[in-house]
Design an enzyme around this catalytic site. Structure first.
Site, short mmCIF file in Angstrom:
data_model
loop_
_atom_site.label_atom_id
_atom_site.label_comp_id
_atom_site.label_asym_id
_atom_site.label_seq_id
_atom_site.Cartn_x
_atom_site.Cartn_y
_atom_site.Cartn_z
N ASP A 91 93.91 85.27 -93.65
CA ASP A 91 93.25 84.79 -92.44
C ASP A 91 92.76 85.98 -91.62
O ASP A 91 93.55 86.80 -91.19
CB ASP A 91 94.23 83.96 -91.61
N HIS B 296 86.40 79.88 -83.27
CA HIS B 296 87.61 80.61 -82.85
C HIS B 296 88.19 80.08 -81.54
O HIS B 296 89.42 79.97 -81.40
CB HIS B 296 87.26 82.09 -82.73
N LYS C 13 86.47 83.43 -88.84
CA LYS C 13 86.22 82.63 -87.64
C LYS C 13 84.96 83.09 -86.90
O LYS C 13 84.62 84.28 -86.91
CB LYS C 13 87.42 82.72 -86.68
N TYR D 210 88.20 90.37 -85.09
CA TYR D 210 89.29 91.27 -85.44
C TYR D 210 88.76 92.64 -85.88
O TYR D 210 89.51 93.62 -85.86
CB TYR D 210 90.16 90.71 -86.56
#
Length: 273
Positions: free
Chosen positions: A44, A107, A74, A49
């Site tokens: 994931d 998200h 996401k 990120y």
């Protein structure tokens, strides 16, 4: 070793996966390689990120058949709307080195923008285009979910929410269940905040396991998909070793009683990215 959960469109997803939130890109490759070597088959990540390339490098090095690894990423709040999701996913796919992901999530609902409904319709088109096998949401509250479902199209396959013994998000979990949406837990260990709670420590002692393993077992017993994160090889492996014991009903009830609105992240009703 890891059981699958069947999503509402028939796609199967491992119930225990590996998360890379807050892992720097340069450290992500090795962490994911270690996870895949240990036996994880679900990874994931997210555009925000900044480590999709690290995930992609690890997947390439591992050389596993594509169908054996379930990959989630996401859509960030800056790309909400009708037209931005498609190029956003293309960017993620390029970084991941993939033709498609298995699950693509919105998200955050970012309610101040009120753009998540347009985004959802764009995600439906990405499924039709073969860019993702399933679509879902993250951090959606029941009211957000109801608005998506009221569109009359695809029901989200997954709602990934902050969920752990100190914040059990019961209303959202119930709504997920009512709508046939799988609940996935992020921050499943509350960033360690629940690992010293007496019921967790006592259960760990009784079963000869770690407090983290107890909490992960609690999640699995509740039917949640869970994605613990670690960069420590020993913990990465230990987080998989949760299928050899069962919590008693009394232990589960004691952990259930740890609810205290112990949120570690933003609140979905006010966070807009």
């Amino acid at each position: 070793m890891i059981p699958d959960i069947t999503l509402n469109n028939g796609v199967r997803m491992p119930q225990l996966g590996f998360g890379v939130f807050q892992v720097p890109d340069e450290a992500t490759q090795r962490a994911v390689e270690t996870a895949l070597e240990a036996g994880y088959r679900s990874i994931d990540t997210a555009a925000v990120y900044g480590n999709e390339r690290g995930v992609g490098r690890a997947l390439a090095v591992a050389g596993l058949p594509r169908e054996e690894v379930f990959v989630t990423t996401k859509l960030w709040t800056a790309d909400l709307g009708r037209t931005a999701p498609a190029p956003a996913l293309d960017s993620s796919l390029e970084k991941l080195g993939l033709d498609a992901v298995d699950l693509y999530l919105i998200h955050w609902p970012a309610p101040a923008t009120d753009a998540y409904l347009d985004s959802w319709q764009a995600l439906e088109e990405l499924v039709a285009a073969g860019k993702t096998r399933a679509v879902g949401v993250s951090n959606f509250l029941p009211g957000h979910l109801d608005r998506v479902v009221a569109l009359g199209g695809t029901v989200p396959a997954v709602n990934q929410i902050e969920l752990h013994p100190a914040l059990q998000n019961r209303e959202t979990v119930r709504r997920n269940t009512d709508l046939g949406i799988v609940t996935e837990a992020w921050s499943p260990l509350a960033q360690g905040a629940v690992l010293t709670d007496a019921p967790v420590v006592e259960a760990a002692r009784a079963h000869g396991v770690t407090p983290a393993q107890v909490v992960l077992r609690w999640h699995l017993g509740n039917g949640h998909v869970v994605i613990p994160k670690s960069v420590t090889p020993e913990r990465i492996s230990a987080n998989l070793e949760v299928f050899g014991f069962e919590l008693t009903a009394a232990e589960v009830a004691a952990i259930d009683a740890l609810e205290r609105d112990g949120r570690t992240g933003p609140h979905p009703s006010s966070f807009n990215g």
